[in-house]
Scaffold this motif. Structure first.
Motif, PDB file in Angstrom:
ATOM      1  N   HIS A 101     -65.423  60.636 126.205  1.00 11.81           N
ATOM      2  CA  HIS A 101     -64.690  60.114 125.055  1.00 11.81           C
ATOM      3  C   HIS A 101     -63.325  60.793 124.900  1.00 11.81           C
ATOM      4  CE1 HIS A 101     -68.485  58.146 123.906  1.00 11.81           C
ATOM      5  NE2 HIS A 101     -67.709  57.347 123.195  1.00 11.81           N
ATOM      6  N   ARG A 102     -63.209  62.040 125.319  1.00 11.74           N
ATOM      7  CA  ARG A 102     -61.881  62.683 125.279  1.00 11.74           C
ATOM      8  C   ARG A 102     -60.915  61.913 126.167  1.00 11.74           C
ATOM      9  NH1 ARG A 102     -61.457  69.122 125.265  1.00 11.74           N
ATOM     10  NH2 ARG A 102     -61.808  68.662 123.052  1.00 11.74           N
ATOM     11  N   ARG A 103     -61.348  61.556 127.366  1.00 13.66           N
ATOM     12  CA  ARG A 103     -60.484  60.775 128.261  1.00 13.66           C
ATOM     13  C   ARG A 103     -60.242  59.380 127.697  1.00 13.66           C
ATOM     14  NH1 ARG A 103     -58.873  60.303 133.789  1.00 13.66           N
ATOM     15  NH2 ARG A 103     -57.633  58.386 133.838  1.00 13.66           N
ATOM     16  N   PHE A 104     -61.273  58.759 127.149  1.00 13.03           N
ATOM     17  CA  PHE A 104     -61.148  57.428 126.562  1.00 13.03           C
ATOM     18  C   PHE A 104     -60.106  57.439 125.444  1.00 13.03           C
ATOM     19  CE2 PHE A 104     -63.313  53.905 123.999  1.00 13.03           C
ATOM     20  CZ  PHE A 104     -62.985  52.893 124.883  1.00 13.03           C
ATOM     21  N   LEU A 105     -60.142  58.429 124.576  1.00 11.64           N
ATOM     22  CA  LEU A 105     -59.166  58.544 123.497  1.00 11.64           C
ATOM     23  C   LEU A 105     -57.774  58.827 124.029  1.00 11.64           C
ATOM     24  CD1 LEU A 105     -61.697  58.525 121.659  1.00 11.64           C
ATOM     25  CD2 LEU A 105     -60.548  60.250 120.244  1.00 11.64           C
ATOM     26  N   LEU A 106     -57.679  59.645 125.056  1.00  7.17           N
ATOM     27  CA  LEU A 106     -56.366  59.908 125.650  1.00  7.17           C
ATOM     28  C   LEU A 106     -55.737  58.623 126.187  1.00  7.17           C
ATOM     29  CD1 LEU A 106     -56.805  63.272 127.565  1.00  7.17           C
ATOM     30  CD2 LEU A 106     -54.984  62.745 125.925  1.00  7.17           C
ATOM     31  N   ASN A 137     -78.274  61.637 138.025  1.00  7.42           N
ATOM     32  CA  ASN A 137     -78.014  60.636 136.973  1.00  7.42           C
ATOM     33  C   ASN A 137     -76.994  61.046 135.912  1.00  7.42           C
ATOM     34  OD1 ASN A 137     -79.734  58.622 137.985  1.00  7.42           O
ATOM     35  ND2 ASN A 137     -81.510  59.558 137.001  1.00  7.42           N
ATOM     36  N   VAL A 138     -76.544  62.296 135.893  1.00  3.63           N
ATOM     37  CA  VAL A 138     -75.547  62.707 134.904  1.00  3.63           C
ATOM     38  C   VAL A 138     -74.353  63.329 135.604  1.00  3.63           C
ATOM     39  CG1 VAL A 138     -77.284  63.041 133.113  1.00  3.63           C
ATOM     40  CG2 VAL A 138     -76.559  64.997 134.493  1.00  3.63           C
ATOM     41  N   ILE A 139     -73.298  63.560 134.842  1.00  2.69           N
ATOM     42  CA  ILE A 139     -72.032  64.052 135.385  1.00  2.69           C
ATOM     43  C   ILE A 139     -72.014  65.581 135.338  1.00  2.69           C
ATOM     44  CG2 ILE A 139     -69.529  63.979 135.186  1.00  2.69           C
ATOM     45  CD1 ILE A 139     -70.790  61.305 135.935  1.00  2.69           C
ATOM     46  N   ASP A 140     -71.973  66.210 136.494  1.00  4.77           N
ATOM     47  CA  ASP A 140     -71.848  67.654 136.577  1.00  4.77           C
ATOM     48  C   ASP A 140     -70.401  68.077 136.302  1.00  4.77           C
ATOM     49  OD1 ASP A 140     -74.560  68.215 137.294  1.00  4.77           O
ATOM     50  OD2 ASP A 140     -74.131  67.493 139.324  1.00  4.77           O
ATOM     51  N   LEU A 141     -70.221  69.379 136.178  1.00  3.02           N
ATOM     52  CA  LEU A 141     -68.942  69.940 135.748  1.00  3.02           C
ATOM     53  C   LEU A 141     -67.746  69.422 136.547  1.00  3.02           C
ATOM     54  CD1 LEU A 141     -67.347  72.015 134.043  1.00  3.02           C
ATOM     55  CD2 LEU A 141     -67.937  73.733 135.783  1.00  3.02           C
ATOM     56  N   ASN A 142     -67.879  69.339 137.853  1.00  2.00           N
ATOM     57  CA  ASN A 142     -66.749  68.963 138.701  1.00  2.00           C
ATOM     58  C   ASN A 142     -66.891  67.571 139.313  1.00  2.00           C
ATOM     59  OD1 ASN A 142     -65.013  71.445 138.681  1.00  2.00           O
ATOM     60  ND2 ASN A 142     -66.955  72.358 139.350  1.00  2.00           N
ATOM     61  N   GLU A 143     -67.759  66.775 138.762  1.00  2.00           N
ATOM     62  CA  GLU A 143     -67.969  65.413 139.246  1.00  2.00           C
ATOM     63  C   GLU A 143     -67.094  64.451 138.451  1.00  2.00           C
ATOM     64  OE1 GLU A 143     -71.807  62.407 139.912  1.00  2.00           O
ATOM     65  OE2 GLU A 143     -72.061  64.411 139.058  1.00  2.00           O
ATOM     66  N   THR A 144     -66.491  63.482 139.118  1.00  2.00           N
ATOM     67  CA  THR A 144     -65.610  62.560 138.406  1.00  2.00           C
ATOM     68  C   THR A 144     -66.405  61.513 137.633  1.00  2.00           C
ATOM     69  OG1 THR A 144     -65.377  61.125 140.330  1.00  2.00           O
ATOM     70  CG2 THR A 144     -63.726  62.863 140.046  1.00  2.00           C
ATOM     71  N   MET A 145     -65.767  61.003 136.595  1.00  2.00           N
ATOM     72  CA  MET A 145     -66.419  60.067 135.683  1.00  2.00           C
ATOM     73  C   MET A 145     -65.896  58.649 135.881  1.00  2.00           C
ATOM     74  SD  MET A 145     -66.392  62.256 132.105  1.00  2.00           S
ATOM     75  CE  MET A 145     -64.610  62.510 132.146  1.00  2.00           C
ATOM     76  N   ARG A 146     -66.804  57.694 135.850  1.00  2.00           N
ATOM     77  CA  ARG A 146     -66.409  56.287 135.764  1.00  2.00           C
ATOM     78  C   ARG A 146     -65.852  56.033 134.360  1.00  2.00           C
ATOM     79  NH1 ARG A 146     -70.137  52.635 135.422  1.00  2.00           N
ATOM     80  NH2 ARG A 146     -71.788  54.051 134.806  1.00  2.00           N
ATOM     81  N   ALA A 178     -64.553  69.227 133.981  1.00  2.00           N
ATOM     82  CA  ALA A 178     -63.771  70.462 134.117  1.00  2.00           C
ATOM     83  C   ALA A 178     -62.291  70.227 133.831  1.00  2.00           C
ATOM     84  CB  ALA A 178     -63.948  71.033 135.526  1.00  2.00           C
ATOM     85  N   ASP A 179     -61.798  69.043 134.168  1.00  2.00           N
ATOM     86  CA  ASP A 179     -60.385  68.725 133.944  1.00  2.00           C
ATOM     87  C   ASP A 179     -60.050  68.528 132.470  1.00  2.00           C
ATOM     88  OD1 ASP A 179     -59.870  68.680 136.729  1.00  2.00           O
ATOM     89  OD2 ASP A 179     -60.549  66.594 136.846  1.00  2.00           O
ATOM     90  N   LEU A 180     -61.086  68.339 131.646  1.00  2.00           N
ATOM     91  CA  LEU A 180     -60.857  67.971 130.247  1.00  2.00           C
ATOM     92  C   LEU A 180     -61.363  69.022 129.260  1.00  2.00           C
ATOM     93  CD1 LEU A 180     -61.807  64.229 130.633  1.00  2.00           C
ATOM     94  CD2 LEU A 180     -59.563  65.072 129.934  1.00  2.00           C
ATOM     95  N   PRO A 231     -53.118  70.825 126.856  1.00  2.00           N
ATOM     96  CA  PRO A 231     -52.011  70.236 127.611  1.00  2.00           C
ATOM     97  C   PRO A 231     -51.637  68.828 127.138  1.00  2.00           C
ATOM     98  CG  PRO A 231     -53.593  71.233 129.115  1.00  2.00           C
ATOM     99  CD  PRO A 231     -54.236  71.184 127.753  1.00  2.00           C
ATOM    100  N   HIS A 232     -52.501  68.209 126.389  1.00  2.00           N
ATOM    101  CA  HIS A 232     -52.311  66.818 125.999  1.00  2.00           C
ATOM    102  C   HIS A 232     -51.961  66.654 124.515  1.00  2.00           C
ATOM    103  CE1 HIS A 232     -54.136  65.964 129.871  1.00  2.00           C
ATOM    104  NE2 HIS A 232     -55.189  66.696 129.525  1.00  2.00           N
ATOM    105  N   TYR A 233     -52.579  67.433 123.659  1.00  2.00           N
ATOM    106  CA  TYR A 233     -52.376  67.308 122.208  1.00  2.00           C
ATOM    107  C   TYR A 233     -52.918  68.547 121.521  1.00  2.00           C
ATOM    108  CZ  TYR A 233     -57.272  65.950 122.621  1.00  2.00           C
ATOM    109  OH  TYR A 233     -58.607  65.932 122.947  1.00  2.00           O
ATOM    110  N   THR A 234     -52.485  68.730 120.275  1.00  2.00           N
ATOM    111  CA  THR A 234     -53.038  69.759 119.416  1.00  2.00           C
ATOM    112  C   THR A 234     -53.475  69.084 118.108  1.00  2.00           C
ATOM    113  OG1 THR A 234     -50.887  70.281 118.446  1.00  2.00           O
ATOM    114  CG2 THR A 234     -51.581  71.560 120.392  1.00  2.00           C
ATOM    115  N   PHE A 235     -54.173  69.845 117.283  1.00  2.00           N
ATOM    116  CA  PHE A 235     -54.577  69.379 115.962  1.00  2.00           C
ATOM    117  C   PHE A 235     -53.725  70.075 114.901  1.00  2.00           C
ATOM    118  CE2 PHE A 235     -58.379  68.797 118.605  1.00  2.00           C
ATOM    119  CZ  PHE A 235     -58.648  67.461 118.352  1.00  2.00           C
TER     120      PHE A 235
END
Length: 273
Positions: free
Chosen positions: A63-68, A243-252, A260-262, A267-271
């Motif tokens: 969801h962090r990537r989706f929102l970005l 069946n799940v996403i490990d730390l360094n596995e890419t997401m569909r 790990a990248d997120l 680097p993208h935004y602050t609150f």
């Protein structure tokens, strides 16, 4: 640097610009692409099969990537726009300012949930529902119906205090911070808010309601707060988990970003706070 602000602190001009950018994305068809993507993952994410966006450790980085992606789409329309967040521990009433006619509009009619006011009301012609869960083409809400209540600050605190990010079986039965925040166990934070808003927010096509973005921006903020409090407790699982996403596995569906990248949002935004 993008600064995500509490929606209650937005100026009238910031509200106007945010709404205008949403409407422009809707007119272009881009908005509905986000609704379609989210709905597809709701349908495909299952407890005993492959799961990426929901019921899984990658709920938060996905969801962090989706929102970005969505925030960048808004900024392509108006570079001044940032996603606001809705602190539902404070703005807990259908009478809160975010539901005013000058921003998101209010709750729906009792007989059919149709939102009658605000910029996303069907009467305005700017917000046809194209990614549908039934034949109705208008935005629906049932704010707080059935005596439902939003999570409290104390309930949020109880989840933020959990020291472990996630654990087996890595689904909606898991213990740990991620699943209690997502809402399948315990005090139920994220899921409970979707149900409290009701209407489209209680379906897989929840981004049809623009409040989706404000809700998830706050969920994302809570993850950042948990990370700050527990610097020694990282994302789990690390590797080799079916069946799940490990730390360094890419997401569909992007295939170019891993949890790990997120982990660091700065680097993208602050609150604002």
């Amino acid at each position: 640097m993008t600064v995500r602000k509490n929606q209650s602190a937005l100026t009238a001009d910031e509200k106007r610009r945010f709404v205008a950018a949403l409407v422009q994305l809707k007119r272009s068809g881009r908005y509905d692409e986000f609704v379609t993507t989210h709905n597809a993952f709701i349908v495909s994410d299952t407890d005993d099969g492959e799961r990426t966006g929901h019921r899984s450790p990658s709920f938060l980085p996905w969801h962090r990537r989706f929102l970005l992606e969505f925030e960048r789409a808004l900024q392509a329309v108006d570079a001044s726009v940032a996603l606001p967040y809705w602190d539902w521990t404070v703005d807990r009433s259908p009478r809160a300012s975010l539901w005013a006619p000058d921003f998101l509009g209010g709750t729906g009619r009792e007989r059919d949930g149709r939102v009658p006011d605000g910029p996303f009301a069907a009467a305005g012609g700017n917000w046809p529902i194209n990614v549908r869960v039934d034949g109705r083409t208008f935005l629906r809400r049932t704010l707080g119906s059935g005596g439902r209540t939003l999570p409290t600050a104390a309930e949020v605190e109880s989840v933020l205090s959990m020291p472990t990010y996630d654990m087996a079986p890595w689904n909606s039965a898991s213990d740990g911070f991620r699943n209690h925040l997502e809402g399948w166990r315990g005090v139920n934070l994220h899921n409970r808010v979707h149900v409290w808003v009701g209407g489209h927010m209680a379906t897989g096509a929840s981004p049809n309601d623009p409040v989706f973005w404000l809700h998830h921006a706050y969920v994302d903020k809570l993850w950042a707060e948990w990370q700050r409090r527990h610097p020694g407790s990282g994302y789990l699982p690390v590797a080799g988990t079916p069946n799940v996403i490990d730390l360094n596995e890419t997401m569909r569906p992007w295939h170019d970003t891993s949890p790990a990248d997120l982990l660091d949002h700065t680097p993208h935004y602050t609150f604002d706070v």
